[in-house]
Design an enzyme around this catalytic site. Structure first.
Site, PDB file in Angstrom:
ATOM      1  N   GLU A  98      -9.883 -10.507 -11.259  1.00 44.85           N
ATOM      2  CA  GLU A  98     -10.215 -11.138  -9.984  1.00 44.85           C
ATOM      3  C   GLU A  98     -11.579 -10.587  -9.568  1.00 44.85           C
ATOM      4  OE1 GLU A  98      -7.324 -10.917  -6.774  1.00 44.85           O
ATOM      5  OE2 GLU A  98      -8.912 -11.322  -5.303  1.00 44.85           O
ATOM      6  N   ARG A 136       0.832  -1.206   0.000  1.00 46.02           N
ATOM      7  CA  ARG A 136       0.000   0.000   0.000  1.00 46.02           C
ATOM      8  C   ARG A 136       0.860   1.247   0.000  1.00 46.02           C
ATOM      9  NH1 ARG A 136      -5.369   0.394   1.534  1.00 46.02           N
ATOM     10  NH2 ARG A 136      -6.445  -1.608   1.577  1.00 46.02           N
ATOM     11  N   THR A 162      -9.502  -3.614   1.099  1.00 45.82           N
ATOM     12  CA  THR A 162     -10.041  -3.185  -0.198  1.00 45.82           C
ATOM     13  C   THR A 162     -11.565  -3.346  -0.176  1.00 45.82           C
ATOM     14  OG1 THR A 162      -8.039  -4.186  -1.071  1.00 45.82           O
ATOM     15  CG2 THR A 162      -9.647  -3.410  -2.673  1.00 45.82           C
TER      16      THR A 162
HETATM   17  N1  PXP Z   1      -8.131 -10.118  -3.194  1.00 44.42           N
HETATM   18  C1  PXP Z   1      -7.913  -8.795  -3.055  1.00 44.42           C
HETATM   19  C2  PXP Z   1      -7.780  -7.964  -4.271  1.00 44.42           C
HETATM   20  C3  PXP Z   1      -7.768  -8.219  -1.763  1.00 44.42           C
HETATM   21  O1  PXP Z   1      -7.535  -6.909  -1.646  1.00 44.42           O
HETATM   22  C4  PXP Z   1      -7.844  -9.058  -0.635  1.00 44.42           C
HETATM   23  C5  PXP Z   1      -7.652  -8.473   0.735  1.00 44.42           C
HETATM   24  O2  PXP Z   1      -6.351  -8.147   0.961  1.00 44.42           O
HETATM   25  C6  PXP Z   1      -8.065 -10.433  -0.837  1.00 44.42           C
HETATM   26  C7  PXP Z   1      -8.244 -10.929  -2.116  1.00 44.42           C
HETATM   27  C8  PXP Z   1      -8.158 -11.387   0.305  1.00 44.42           C
HETATM   28  O3  PXP Z   1      -9.267 -11.049   1.081  1.00 44.42           O
HETATM   29  P1  PXP Z   1      -9.447 -11.697   2.515  1.00 44.42           P
HETATM   30  O4  PXP Z   1      -8.302 -11.243   3.345  1.00 44.42           O
HETATM   31  O5  PXP Z   1     -10.773 -11.167   2.966  1.00 44.42           O
HETATM   32  O6  PXP Z   1      -9.443 -13.187   2.313  1.00 44.42           O
END
Ligand code: PXP
Length: 244
Positions: free
Chosen positions: A150, A44, A100
């Site tokens: 994604e 970040r 995010t």
């Molecule tokens: N994909 C993206 C683009 C993300 O920003 C995040 C969170 O960092 C994740 C997947 C994974 O999400 P979580 O931590 O809720 O499993």
């Protein structure tokens, strides 16, 4: 279907004391031993969890897929070109958010994303775009030159009952649309041990990116086991959908 484990959450614990423990770099090989096919980190702008040293060291030790999530800013693009992750996932980034919060605003950001993707492509780096499950956003992702998308599963993960069934249908529809556009499809955000199976049963999906639930479980049972339990759930769901 591949599983990429997001180890930002280990760095978040480290930053609670601004010290050296626990080291997210050490989490990477343990996740891989547990069956993770890749490691995801989000660098970040404010470096609130992962920092530049983590990225450099991960690049050296992660020989499976290293997926760098980042905003499409000049600073981040320069860092990616220098570090050469296996995949860059462009995400929206707000300073005040805890994580995010949604997919990219494809209508507003299209031109900036197109420029970012072509700079990354010139350096030989494939690019994925984190987007909401929306057919229009998928066509804009293809037009911007993305290799993959994604799909944001946050709304699916945060709802229950009929609402969740509706959100699942949106993810299924978006994955099919992306496949028709020849985009590879990943999904992630908010997935956990209880809600992953329906998403893992979607054969159009290439990979799942999961962090918080795995790292949370790892606190109790260890990272290697937490990853292997998630991987087993994904494989079981996928196998079930192929046998049906
Ligand atoms: N994909 C993206 C683009 C993300 O920003 C995040 C969170 O960092 C994740 C997947 C994974 O999400 P979580 O931590 O809720 O499993």
């Amino acid at each position: 279907m591949i599983l990429g484990v997001n180890v930002d959450h280990v760095a978040t614990i480290r930053q609670a004391r601004r010290g050296t423990d626990p080291d997210p770099v050490m989490a990477a090989p343990l996740a891989i031993l547990g069956g993770s096919d890749g490691i995801t980190i989000h660098l970040r702008e404010d470096r609130r969890h992962i920092n530049d040293r983590d990225l450099r060291m991960m690049r050296e030790i992660v020989t499976t897929e290293l997926n760098l999530e980042m905003a499409a800013t000049d600073e981040m693009i320069k860092i990616a070109i220098k570090t050469k992750p296996d995949l860059v996932t462009l995400v929206p980034e707000k300073r005040e958010e805890l994580t995010t919060e949604g997919g990219l605003d494809m209508k507003r950001q299209s031109n900036n994303l197109k420029r970012a993707i072509s700079r990354l492509h010139r350096a030989g780096i494939p690019v994925s775009l984190f987007i909401n499950p929306d057919r229009n956003d998928i066509s804009l992702a293809q037009a911007a030159g993305a290799d993959m998308v994604e799909i944001h599963t946050g709304l699916y993960s945060n709802t229950k009952g009929d609402k969740q069934v509706g959100e699942l249908a949106r993810v299924i529809d978006a994955a099919a649309a992306a496949n028709n556009y020849d985009l590879m499809v990943n999904a992630g955000h908010g997935l956990n041990y209880f809600n992953v199976s329906s998403i893992a049963s979607i054969p159009d999906i290439r990979g799942l990116y999961i962090g918080h639930s795995i790292i949370s479980r790892a606190v109790y049972i260890g990272l290697e086991r937490a990853v292997s339990e998630m991987k087993a759930l994904i494989n079981k769901a996928l196998l079930g959908s192929l046998v049906e």
